[in-house]
Scaffold this motif. Structure first.
Motif, short mmCIF file in Angstrom:
data_model
loop_
_atom_site.label_atom_id
_atom_site.label_comp_id
_atom_site.label_asym_id
_atom_site.label_seq_id
_atom_site.Cartn_x
_atom_site.Cartn_y
_atom_site.Cartn_z
N ASP A 177 14.82 -17.20 31.30
CA ASP A 177 14.08 -16.67 30.16
C ASP A 177 14.74 -17.10 28.85
OD1 ASP A 177 12.32 -15.39 31.86
OD2 ASP A 177 13.41 -13.47 31.80
N GLY A 178 13.92 -17.40 27.87
CA GLY A 178 14.42 -17.75 26.55
C GLY A 178 14.84 -19.19 26.39
N VAL A 179 14.72 -19.99 27.44
CA VAL A 179 15.10 -21.40 27.38
C VAL A 179 13.85 -22.25 27.17
CG1 VAL A 179 16.05 -23.33 28.69
CG2 VAL A 179 17.17 -21.09 28.78
N ASP A 180 13.87 -23.09 26.15
CA ASP A 180 12.75 -23.98 25.84
C ASP A 180 13.33 -25.33 25.44
OD1 ASP A 180 10.34 -25.13 25.20
OD2 ASP A 180 10.15 -24.12 23.27
N ILE A 181 13.59 -26.17 26.43
CA ILE A 181 14.23 -27.46 26.20
C ILE A 181 13.21 -28.56 26.45
CG2 ILE A 181 16.08 -29.01 26.92
CD1 ILE A 181 17.62 -26.55 27.89
N ARG A 182 12.91 -29.32 25.41
CA ARG A 182 11.94 -30.41 25.53
C ARG A 182 12.14 -31.35 24.35
NH1 ARG A 182 7.67 -28.25 22.24
NH2 ARG A 182 8.02 -26.01 21.94
N PRO A 183 11.77 -32.63 24.50
CA PRO A 183 12.03 -33.61 23.45
C PRO A 183 11.36 -33.31 22.12
CG PRO A 183 10.70 -34.56 25.24
CD PRO A 183 11.21 -33.25 25.71
N GLN A 184 10.24 -32.59 22.16
CA GLN A 184 9.53 -32.29 20.91
C GLN A 184 10.30 -31.32 20.02
OE1 GLN A 184 8.24 -32.15 23.97
NE2 GLN A 184 6.71 -33.80 23.99
N ARG A 185 11.37 -30.69 20.51
CA ARG A 185 12.09 -29.70 19.73
C ARG A 185 13.22 -30.28 18.88
NH1 ARG A 185 14.54 -24.74 21.82
NH2 ARG A 185 14.24 -24.15 19.63
N ALA A 186 13.49 -31.56 18.99
CA ALA A 186 14.50 -32.16 18.12
C ALA A 186 14.09 -31.99 16.67
CB ALA A 186 14.67 -33.64 18.45
N GLU A 187 15.05 -31.64 15.81
CA GLU A 187 14.72 -31.43 14.40
C GLU A 187 15.88 -31.90 13.52
OE1 GLU A 187 15.95 -26.82 13.58
OE2 GLU A 187 14.05 -27.15 14.61
N PRO A 188 15.58 -32.27 12.27
CA PRO A 188 16.64 -32.72 11.37
C PRO A 188 17.76 -31.70 11.28
CG PRO A 188 14.48 -33.18 10.42
CD PRO A 188 14.23 -32.35 11.65
N GLY A 189 18.97 -32.20 11.32
CA GLY A 189 20.15 -31.34 11.30
C GLY A 189 20.79 -31.17 12.66
N ASP A 190 20.02 -31.43 13.73
CA ASP A 190 20.59 -31.33 15.07
C ASP A 190 21.75 -32.31 15.23
OD1 ASP A 190 18.81 -29.41 15.84
OD2 ASP A 190 17.62 -30.69 17.16
N VAL A 191 22.77 -31.88 15.95
CA VAL A 191 23.90 -32.74 16.29
C VAL A 191 23.63 -33.36 17.65
CG1 VAL A 191 26.37 -32.74 16.83
CG2 VAL A 191 25.52 -31.40 14.91
N VAL A 192 23.90 -34.65 17.77
CA VAL A 192 23.67 -35.38 19.01
C VAL A 192 25.00 -35.53 19.76
CG1 VAL A 192 22.78 -37.50 20.07
CG2 VAL A 192 21.75 -36.62 17.95
N ILE A 193 25.04 -35.04 20.99
CA ILE A 193 26.26 -35.07 21.80
C ILE A 193 25.96 -35.80 23.10
CG2 ILE A 193 28.04 -33.68 22.94
CD1 ILE A 193 27.31 -31.37 21.09
N VAL A 194 26.86 -36.68 23.53
CA VAL A 194 26.76 -37.31 24.84
C VAL A 194 27.91 -36.78 25.69
CG1 VAL A 194 28.14 -39.36 24.30
CG2 VAL A 194 26.38 -39.51 26.05
N SER A 195 27.66 -36.60 26.99
CA SER A 195 28.61 -35.87 27.83
C SER A 195 29.79 -36.70 28.33
CB SER A 195 27.89 -35.26 29.04
OG SER A 195 27.34 -36.27 29.85
N GLY A 196 29.80 -38.00 28.07
CA GLY A 196 30.95 -38.81 28.51
C GLY A 196 30.64 -40.29 28.46
N ASN A 197 31.50 -41.08 29.11
CA ASN A 197 31.42 -42.53 29.07
C ASN A 197 30.07 -43.03 29.59
OD1 ASN A 197 34.00 -42.89 28.05
ND2 ASN A 197 34.94 -43.07 30.07
N ILE A 198 29.49 -43.98 28.88
CA ILE A 198 28.19 -44.52 29.26
C ILE A 198 28.34 -45.89 29.93
CG2 ILE A 198 27.06 -43.26 27.39
CD1 ILE A 198 26.72 -46.03 25.98
N GLY A 199 27.29 -46.28 30.66
CA GLY A 199 27.19 -47.63 31.20
C GLY A 199 27.80 -47.86 32.57
N LEU A 200 28.45 -46.85 33.14
CA LEU A 200 29.19 -47.06 34.39
C LEU A 200 28.25 -47.39 35.57
CD1 LEU A 200 31.74 -44.16 33.93
CD2 LEU A 200 32.32 -46.59 34.06
N HIS A 201 27.14 -46.69 35.69
CA HIS A 201 26.28 -46.90 36.85
C HIS A 201 25.70 -48.31 36.87
CE1 HIS A 201 23.57 -46.14 40.15
NE2 HIS A 201 22.56 -46.58 39.41
#
Length: 361
Positions: A177-201
């Motif tokens: 309950d209370g979770v609404d995660i979807r690409p349309q919710r991105a808004e100016p001011g949001d911080v973008v975080i990646v969870s770790g090293n990319i490209g390994l796979h």
């Protein structure tokens, strides 16, 4: 203050209003490999073939999973097919991908996966010992991810009409309950975080498929992300966007989010965590790590006032130990992703047309 260096509040980006880019060719009488690459050609196939045929309100979101209400419960539902070649690679197998890929698609809606289906499409002549190894990998990965294989199917095609083993998994999970995660919710001011090293796979697959030696074995990052997402939601249920950057890599994921929300994204290139072995391999092969597939990473768009705590929670979890702030969401250049280079320049990070490396999942 964030524990990472602050993403610049003011970005002096060039004026893109007069820019134009050539559109990809749309007149394909037959399917080509690029249609499966997760880039612009894949998007066109979905938009021009599947959406008109299947279109409905739920499908319109085009997320990694659909969020449904059934019997009073909010469920996430997703399906994916796996055609990776080779079947076994450093760090995993097609069986690990089939479980973790669907578990992660559900997690990107905030859901904890509960049950999976698993369909095997076998080519006549595949060794039963190989099939047994894949089945065991599916079972181990399901146990590690905390899900059960509740149903399944097996089909066999004639020799020469497959490539050993293909898998399909579908999964369901409950969205809190209370979770609404979807690409349309991105808004100016949001911080973008990646969870770790990319490209390994992607580089791991390439190394074994093409017989390349990079001086050190590179392992896939294939892993379930449900526990990491739960740790993030424990900080705040108001995560705006989560996406696992698989086909098309981080660049495709960011472009899809920017287009869905009608916002711009600015990435600080020097903050993107790229391990040396991936950077070196990509330099040799002329690839951009931003476009290389991942199978155990996520990118998050988080409200700025919660970003510091979310980042700390991610770093405290094994799947997010290398988490880093890489950029921010802006009102400028909507639908476009730009990267600030270490020298202070700016480049457009466009949606890939096809796929640098096909059959990676």
């Amino acid at each position: 203050m964030l524990t990472e260096p602050q993403v610049g509040a003011v970005v002096e980006a060039p004026d893109f209003s007069g820019w134009s880019c050539p559109l990809p060719l749309r007149d394909y009488p037959r399917v080509v490999m690029g249609h499966g690459g997760g880039g612009a050609m894949s998007a066109e196939l979905v938009e021009n073939v599947f959406v008109p045929a299947f279109g409905n309100r739920i499908l319109a979101g085009l997320g990694d999973s659909a969020v449904l209400t059934l019997g009073g419960a909010r469920l996430a539902f997703s399906t994916d097919s796996y055609v990776v070649r080779p079947l076994f690679f450093p760090g995993g197998s097609i069986g690990d991908l089939a479980v973790n890929g669907t578990v992660n698609d559900l997690a990107m809606s905030g859901a904890r996966a509960a049950y999976l289906s698993c369909g095997f499409i076998l080519e006549e002549g595949v060794e039963t010992a190989v099939l047994g190894r894949v089945a065991q990998a599916v079972g181990r990965a399901a146990k590690a991810a905390g899900v059960q294989i509740a149903t399944g199917d097996t089909k066999v095609v004639e020799a020469g009409h497959g490539d050993g083993i293909y898998l399909n998994t579908a999964g369901i999970g409950i969205v809190p309950d209370g979770v609404d995660i979807r690409p349309q919710r991105a808004e100016p001011g949001d911080v973008v975080i990646v969870s770790g090293n990319i490209g390994l796979h992607g580089v791991a697959i390439m190394s074994v498929r093409e017989g390349l030696e990079f001086g050190v074995e590179i392992e896939s990052d294939c892993a379930p992300l449900g526990g990491l997402v739960e740790a993030m939601l424990a900080v705040t249920p108001d995560l705006h966007v989560l996406r696992d950057p698989t086909r098309g890599g981080l660049a495709a994921a960011l472009n899809e989010i920017a287009a869905a929300a009608g916002v711009g994204v600015v990435v600080q290139e020097r903050r993107v965590p790229i391990p040396d072995q991936v950077a070196n391999a990509c330099a040799i092969l002329g690839l951009d790590p931003m476009y290389v597939a991942n199978e155990g990473k996520l990118v998050a768009f988080v409200p700025r006032d919660a970003a510091e705590e979310v980042l700390a929670a991610m770093r405290a979890h094994p799947m997010g130990a290398g988490a880093a702030v890489i950029g921010e969401c802006v009102a400028d250049h909507p639908g476009m992703v730009v990267a600030r280079t270490p020298l202070g320049g700016t480049r457009v990070v466009d949606l890939p047309l096809g796929e640098q490396l096909p059959r990676i999942c």
